[in-house]
Motif scaffolding. Structure first.
Motif, short mmCIF file in Angstrom:
data_model
loop_
_atom_site.label_atom_id
_atom_site.label_comp_id
_atom_site.label_asym_id
_atom_site.label_seq_id
_atom_site.Cartn_x
_atom_site.Cartn_y
_atom_site.Cartn_z
N ALA A 154 0.88 -1.25 -0.07
CA ALA A 154 -0.12 -0.64 -0.12
C ALA A 154 0.67 1.30 -0.03
N ALA A 155 1.97 0.99 0.63
CA ALA A 155 2.56 2.46 0.90
C ALA A 155 3.69 2.42 -0.48
N LEU A 156 4.13 1.33 -1.08
CA LEU A 156 4.50 1.89 -2.39
C LEU A 156 4.31 1.78 -3.44
N SER A 157 2.28 2.05 -3.22
CA SER A 157 1.74 1.85 -4.77
C SER A 157 0.84 3.49 -4.09
N SER A 158 1.35 4.00 -2.87
CA SER A 158 1.12 5.12 -2.78
C SER A 158 2.51 6.28 -3.54
N LEU A 159 2.90 5.81 -2.68
CA LEU A 159 4.62 6.43 -3.30
C LEU A 159 4.85 7.18 -5.13
N VAL A 160 4.37 5.43 -5.47
CA VAL A 160 4.21 5.62 -6.85
C VAL A 160 3.79 6.34 -7.24
#
Lengths: 699, 91
Positions: free
Chosen positions: A310-316
């Motif tokens: 989820a964090a990776l997704s929002s970072l991207v």
């Protein structure tokens, strides 16, 4: 590259020797056309030559009574086979040598240069067992070595013996003296099929019908030869086996000294573990622990993986410019990848525990204890483990059915396991159960909702057994079902084996099932994010307009926009398209959307409901429950979530195969789309009918 | 009617005479259960399931239907006398 075959009986400890010879340079594949595992590794000999080592499935004889044994026969009776060895290493459990040398004598007769490795020699001394290896070398004409796959003792000597035999491949002299009748058929088959080895010819006479390497014309010709002469195949196989054991008995009487066997530790442990009353009890305690472990230990790493992605997704999302590609990356690919990797902890833990139970020798006992019970439902003693693990997650449970030897029993287990309520159903049950039963204590002890929960679980269990019964009568059996088997002695696990199994299972899941899961999750993402351009445009305008009218803050506006958009998307259209079909079940189009999106995984139901009711940012179950209970049907003002609708939906989730990962794994394990498709359809039908009956009776 | 493994009391010994079914015979022979092998019934499984037996010192399990096809004598062929209940001669 030259090939070395590791051959031996089941429980001879081959895998440990294989691990020692190859280190970690190994991979697992299937033998062509069957789901029998073939472990292949590489080893470098002292002269620098690199050789391939193939670990064959455990077999007792070249007169096969199981799929594993058929595979061994198929390779060894065909010198052109890609796995046909240059040198064979025969691994025998030295503590049961009298019973473990049959296949070895058959290998010798095939003219394959062979080394006899007496495994578990570290235990032999403790049991007061002495084997004169030189004497055995003289009679068999092969190298004989004492080794231990556990301690690694003499593995280096085995390695150099392999190198020596490759340089100087001298086959031993034949062990079995064929009868006059057999000699006649041997020379006839040799002339007909153009083979040079006597025993190879005899095997062709016995098995030509089941060998793919024998062409149709040869099959015909050999059949004619066998009919013309007196060749009662089964009887002759029995006579040959007995003759081999008689000769072996004589040899071992001279070459082996054994003290009287007392009551072994294994016998003592089995008094308890196979006890008529305590055995099932202990089994369920162990399984309860396994279940708890998959359930509880996996939770934390699963949360890390979910949160991480989820964090990776929002970072991207924040880094890349907004657009369809970023959406595809964040909501399709990264979410899909997370959806695959989130299963890894459960798979790893389940296989850690199952392999441990297998390695110490307990699994064979479990098969014995539950054989009769599971036979009633067309399954196998081992199926109990899969069914119980299915309570945590069907994906690793289905992968664990590999050890069920009879295809029909394995298939039935695979087909019914997803009916057991898995952990992904819990969020759905939690949200919905409040609509059906109030939170209230009964008899001062039990919580009514807890009881309803249990009822849903029981419903799944009962249905899985009923469906198994149906399949038992409809599926054809390809091979006979046995129980007859040796019980291995209890021993410490080989940790390298445990590690290899975990690595192999999780790897197979990630790469093979992962491909399918990835594709479906991209399709689902596209369905939920795209719609006819006009509708999507309109949804956006309306959302902004309504948000402005109601003075919503930024978060609430975004939630509202998401709700309007999913309605306008293809998934929304599909939901509305489905509405007439699911109306008799008490479902509206919003539930229809959730049914479609939760195909990614059942727990997605909750998130989708949150999005549809424009509370996407509040993902806790209480908020969602409150919002759902406020929902009314347009026009009539009736509540959407009446007890009838909620119960109907619960029943639907108990039965329906709402899980693409399960489908992907079933496809992998059965090797075709036929079975996952059948499974999807019958479970869908059960869900539909179950919900229909529930709603119509309550409504 | 000759005795089968299925008819044996727990804890008693018998010696394999013959097999009634060629397929079962093939399977058992390949596992080293031969005419003359000493069989001792250790216990029966729960849920009236299969049998846990010791054959020449090796632990094995089998279904009742399989056990019924294995015919025994209670007389030790090596000794020529009945030794029911006595520990098997090790081999």
């Amino acid at each position: 590259m030259r090939k070395i075959a590791l051959i031996g009986n089941p429980n001879s400890g081959k895998s440990s020797v294989f691990n020692h010879l190859t280190g970690l340079r190994q991979k697992v594949a299937n033998f062509p056309g069957v789901t029998v595992e073939k472990k292949v590794g590489k080893m470098r000999l002292s002269d620098g030559e690199e050789v391939t080592i193939v670990d064959f499935p455990g077999a007792y004889s070249l007169y096969p009574t199981s799929e594993d044994e058929r595979v061994v026969l198929r390779v060894l009776a065909n010198p052109d086979d890609e796995d046909f060895p240059d040198v064979a290493v025969y691994i025998a459990d030295v503590t049961h040598l009298e019973k473990h040398l049959l296949l070895f004598t058959q290998l010798i007769d095939l003219g394959i240069p062979t080394i006899l490795a007496l495994n578990m020699s570290d235990l032999a001394g403790k049991e007061g067992l002495e084997v004169k290896t030189e004497a055995l070398e003289r009679v068999f004409g092969t190298k004989v070595l004492n080794i231990s796959g556990r301690t690694g003792q003499n593995v280096a000597a085995l390695k150099s013996a392999i190198g020596e035999l490759l340089r100087n491949p001298a086959p031993a002299t034949a062990f079995y003296e064929p009868s006059e009748n057999e000699k006649k058929i041997i020379s006839a088959v040799k002339a007909e099929a153009g083979v040079s080895n006597d025993y190879h010819a005899l095997l062709l006479a016995h098995h030509h019908q089941m060998l793919p390497s024998v062409n149709a014309a040869q099959k015909e010709a050999i059949s004619t030869l066998c009919e013309a002469s007196d060749f009662p195949s089964l009887r002759l196989q029995i006579d040959e086996t007995m003759a081999r054991f008689r000769k072996l008995g004589g040899i071992l009487q001279k070459a082996m000294k054994r003290q009287r066997r007392g009551v072994s530790l294994t016998d003592k442990i089995d008094r308890l573990l196979t006890h008529r009353v305590f055995a099932p009890l202990i089994f369920f305690i162990i399984m309860f622990f396994v279940f708890q472990a998959i359930y509880a230990w996996a939770e934390m790493p699963m949360n890390w993986i979910e949160n991480g992605f989820a964090a990776l997704s929002s970072l991207v999302k924040e880094t890349l410019p907004a657009g369809w590609f970023t959406d595809l990356l964040t909501e399709g690919i990264i979410t899909g990848l997370g959806g695959i990797l989130v299963f890894v902890p459960q798979i790893a833990i389940l296989f850690f525990l199952i392999t441990l139970l297998e390695e110490v020798g307990y699994m064979a006992r479990a098969v014995f204890i539950f054989d009769k019970l599971m036979q009633q439902f067309g399954m196998n003693g081992r199926s109990v483990v899969a069914l119980i693990s299915g309570g945590a997650c069907a994906v690793p449970a289905i992968m664990s059915t590999r050890t069920i030897g009879v295809w029909k029993e394995r298939l039935i287990t695979i087909l019914v396991t997803p009916l057991i309520s898995c952990s992904a159903r819990i969020p759905v049950y939690t949200v919905l159960i409040g609509f059906v039963v109030p939170e209230k204590a009964v008899f001062g002890l039990f919580n009514l909702q807890g009881l309803a929960f249990m009822g849903l679980y029981l419903l799944g269990i009962v249905m899985s057994l009923l469906v198994a019964l149906v399949f038992k009568y409809f599926l054809k059996s390809t091979s006979g079902s046995w129980l007859m088997m040796e019980l291995p002695s209890y021993k410490m696990p080989d940790w390298l084996n445990v590690w290899q199994t975990i690595k192999e299972k999780t790897g197979a899941f990630i790469w093979e099932a992962g491909k399918v899961i990835m594709m479906i999750s991209i399709v689902l993402w596209a369905l939920a994010s795209y719609g006819p351009a006009q509708d999507m445009q309109q949804a956006e305008t309306l959302a902004e307009q309504h948000a402005a009218e109601q003075n919503l803050d930024e978060q609430a506006t975004a939630d509202l926009l998401a709700a309007y958009k999913i309605e306008a998307s293809y998934a929304g259209h599909l939901g509305k398209f489905l509405e007439p079909a699911i109306e008799p079940l008490g479902f509206d189009w919003k539930i229809g959307i959730a049914l479609i999106t939760s195909f990614a995984a059942r727990e997605v139901f909750v998130a989708t409901m949150a999005t549809i009711y424009s509370i996407g940012s509040a993902e806790d179950e209480v908020t969602i429950h409150d919002r759902l209970s406020a929902a009314v049907r347009p026009g009539t003002g009736e509540k959407v979530y009446t007890p009838a609708t909620a119960l109907s939906l619960l029943i639907f989730y108990v039965f329906a195969l709402q899980c693409m990962s399960t489908l992907a794994v079933v496809k992998r394990e059965t090797g075709s789309w036929k079975w996952p498709l059948l499974q999807f359809l019958f479970m869908g039908l059960l869900a539909y009918l179950g919900s229909l009956i529930t709603y119509q009776m309550m409504g | 009617m000759p005795l089968s493994i299925f008819d044996m009391q727990e804890g008693s010994n018998g010696w394999v005479l013959d097999f009634e079914d060629d397929l079962i015979a093939g399977r058992l022979l390949s596992m080293g259960v031969l005419p003359g092998s000493v069989v001792k019934v250790i216990r029966r499984a729960p849920f009236s399931g299969g049998l846990y037996v010791k054959v020449d010192g090796t632990n094995m399990v089998m279904r009742c239907s399989e056990a019924k096809r294995i015919l025994l004598t209670t007389k030790d062929p090596a000794l020529g006398s009945g030794v029911n209940g006595q520990a098997p001669a090790s081999g």
